[in-house]
Design an enzyme around this catalytic site. Structure first.
Site, PDB file in Angstrom:
ATOM      1  CE  LYS A  22      -1.601   1.789   3.882  1.00  0.00           C
ATOM      2  NZ  LYS A  22      -1.305   3.226   3.897  1.00  0.00           N
ATOM      3  CB  CYS A 116      -3.093  11.453  11.998  1.00  0.00           C
ATOM      4  SG  CYS A 116      -2.618   9.745  11.893  1.00  0.00           S
ATOM      5  CG  ASP A 311       3.862   1.410   9.333  1.00  0.00           C
ATOM      6  OD1 ASP A 311       3.648   2.300  10.182  1.00  0.00           O
ATOM      7  OD2 ASP A 311       3.762   1.621   8.104  1.00  0.00           O
TER       8      ASP A 311
END
Ligand code: UD1
Length: 424
Positions: A22, A116, A311
Site C-alpha cells: 500500500k 491523525c 508499522d
C-alpha cells in the site's frame, strides 16, 4: 460498522500470498500523474486507500482505471489541480498529489490533511522543500495553494530535510524529477517504498543518483514518458502474517515477497526464537517463520529504515505479550502510537507505558474479549492476539484493518484462523 468474530485458539500455519505494498502503491499512483503517455501499474492492492487516491486523481479529469490488480493512467484530459478536503481528510497520503501537480502543471490546491490518531503528522517538511525549489505557497482556508515560479517549472536546489520523512522524501522526489537543473536532497528516507518510487521514476525517464541512500541527486528532465511497473511486495503485511506464527507456535510461509525488504524484523523474529528461512528475490521470493513453544523477550526501538519499522511495532508488541520474560519497546517515530495497548490489555496483556517506552511482561496466554481496532497496522496485533486466545473475540472498527490488508479474512482463513465478518 463491520466487526470480526474470531474463535480461538488457532495455530497460525500455512502459506499466504503477499500483496503489493500500500505504501508504495500510493506514491506510485501519484507519480503516474507526471507522464506524457499512458502508464500501467501492476500488483496494486485492492484497498480503501488506493480507491480513495484513484478517486482523487480521477476527479482532476485524469483517466485512471483499476481492473484486478492493474491500474492504467492517461493524463491527457487533466482539467483541474484541486484535491478537496472530503477526500484528503480520509487519507493523509493524498498530500502526495501536491508534488506532481506542482512539477508537471505548475500549480496545485490541495487540502491540508487533518489530525491523525497516531500523532500530529504535519507536512511542513514537504512545503519547505517546495519553497526551496522556488514555489510560492500559501496556506489558506485549510488548503495549501502552491504555484511554481515564473515559467511554470520548479528550480533544482540543495535541500536537507530536518528529519527523515517518508512522505516528504517521496513528494519532493516526484517534484524534483521535472525541475530545471539539479536537485540535491540530504537526509532522505530510505524505505523500500521510496526506492520503489525512484525505480519507477527512472523507468519513466527520470535521472536519479543515490537511490537507496540518504542523499539523492536528481537531474531534472523536461518530460517523462509512461511505463509499465509492478509495485514492491508489502513488507508490513509480510511481517504481520509471520508474526502470527510466533504468537501461536505456528509455521507461516509468505510468498511473492522478499526477505531483503524486512531484515530488521526478521532479525527480531530470530532473536525471539523463531527459525526463519527464505529464498528468491523481489516478487518471486518467500519467507518462512516457525517456532516451537513460547517466544523469547526482545527489546525494540523503532527507527527510520533500515531500523525497526514503526508499522510493525504493535505486532511485535503482541508477540512480546506472550514471551517468556520482559521486553522493552521504544516508539521513536510517532508520539501517540500506543493506542493498541489498552486493547491488548483487555485481552490479558501486562503492559506499562511511560511516554515513548512500553514495558511488556509476558503472560502465558491471551484471553478472549471484545476489543476495538485502533489504527491501520496496529489492528493486526489484535487479530493475531484474538486468534491465539481460547474462545470468541469480537473486534470492532475493522475498517482500519480493511485499509491496510488486502483480502484479510480469506488470507487468515487460509492460515487456519476461524474468522467471520459480522456486517454492521
Ligand atoms: C509513512 C507511512 C506510514 C509509516 C511512516 C513512518 C505511507 C502512506 N505511510 O507515513 O505507514 O508509519 O511513513 O515509517 O507511506 N513529520 C513532520 N513534518 C513533515 C513530515 C513528517 O514533522 O512534514 C514527522 C511526522 O509527524 C512523524 C515523522 O516525521 O513523526 C515521520 O513521518 P513520515 O515519515 O513523513 O510518515 P508518513 O510519510 O506520513
Amino acid at each position: 460498522m463491520d466487526q470480526f468474530l474470531i474463535t480461538g485458539a488457532c495455530r497460525i500455519a500455512g502459506e499466504v500470498k503477499i500483496s503489493g505494498a500500500k505504501n508504495a502503491a500510493l506514491p506510485l499512483l501519484a507519480a503516474m500523474m507526471l507522464a506524457d503517455s499512458p502508464t500501467t501499474l501492476h500488483n496494486v492492492p485492492s484497498l480503501q486507500d488506493v480507491r480513495t487516491l484513484i478517486k482523487l486523481i480521477a476527479g482532476m479529469g485524469i483517466d485512471i482505471q483499476k481492473e484486478g490488480d492493474t491500474v492504467t493512467c492517461d493524463n491527457s484530459g487533466i482539467d483541474s489541480y484541486f484535491a478537496p478536503y472530503d477526500l484528503v481528510k480520509t487519507m493523509r497520503a493524498s498530500i502526495l498529489v501536491l508534488g506532481p501537480l506542482l512539477a508537471r502543471y505548475g500549480e496545485a490546491e490541495v487540502s491540508l490533511p487533518g489530525g491523525c490518531a497516531i500523532g500530529s503528522r504535519p507536512v511542513d517538511q514537504h512545503l519547505k522543500a517546495f519553497e526551496a525549489m522556488g514555489a510560492s505557497i500559501i496556506v489558506e482556508n485549510g488548503y495549501v495553494k502552491a504555484k511554481a515560479p515564473a515559467g511554470g517549472r520548479l528550480i533544482g536546489c540543495e535541500h536537507s530535510f530536518d528529519m527523515v520523512t517518508v512522505g516528504g522524501t517521496e513528494n519532493v522526489l516526484i517534484a524534483a524529477v521535472l525541475a530545471s537543473g539539479t536537485t540535491r536532497l540530504e537526509n532522505c528516507a530510505r524505505e523500500p517504498e521510496v526506492v520503489d518510487l525512484a525505480n519507477m521514476l527512472v523507468k519513466m525517464g527520470a535521472k536519479i543518483d543515490g537511490i537507496g541512500t540518504a542523499n539523492l541527486t536528481i537531474e531534472g528532465v523536461e518530460s517523462l514518458h509512461g511505463c509499465e511497473y509492478s509495485v514492491v511486495p508489502d513488507r508490513i503485511e509480510t511481517g504481520s502474517y509471520l508474526a502470527g506464527a510466533l504468537m501461536t507456535a505456528g509455521d507461516v510461509t509468505t510468498t511473492h515477497t522478499s526477505a531483503d525488504l524486512l531484515h530488521p524484523v526478521l532479525k527480531k523474529f530470530e532473536a525471539m526464537g523463531a527459525t526463519v528461512t527464505h529464498g528468491g528475490e523481489g516478487h518471486d521470493g518467500w519467507i518462512r517463520a516457525q517456532i516451537a513453544g513460547r517466544p523469547k523477550p526482545v527489546d525494540i526501538r523503532t527507527q527510520p529504515h533500515p531500523g525497526f519499522p514503526t508499522d510493525m511495532q504493535a505486532q511485535l508488541m503482541a508477540i512480546c505479550c506472550l514471551a517468556d520474560g520482559s521486553s522493552t519497546i521504544i516508539e521513536n517515530i510517532f508520539e501517540n502510537r500506543y493506542m493498541h495497548v489498552p486493547e491488548l490489555k483487555r485481552l490479558g496483556a501486562n503492559i506499562k507505558v511511560d511516554g515513548h517506552t512500553a514495558i511488556v511482561r509476558g503472560v502465558d496466554k491471551f484471553t478472549a474479549a471484545p476489543v476495538m481496532a485502533t489504527d491501520l497496522r496496529a489492528s493486526m496485533s489484535l487479530v493475531m492476539a484474538a486468534a491465539s486466545a481460547d474462545g470468541e473475540s469480537l473486534i470492532d472498527r475493522i475498517y482500519h484493518i480493511d485499509r491496510g490488508y488486502e483480502d484479510v479474512e480469506s488470507k487468515l482463513r487460509g492460515l487456519g484462523v476461524t474468522i467471520e465478518r459480522v456486517k454492521g
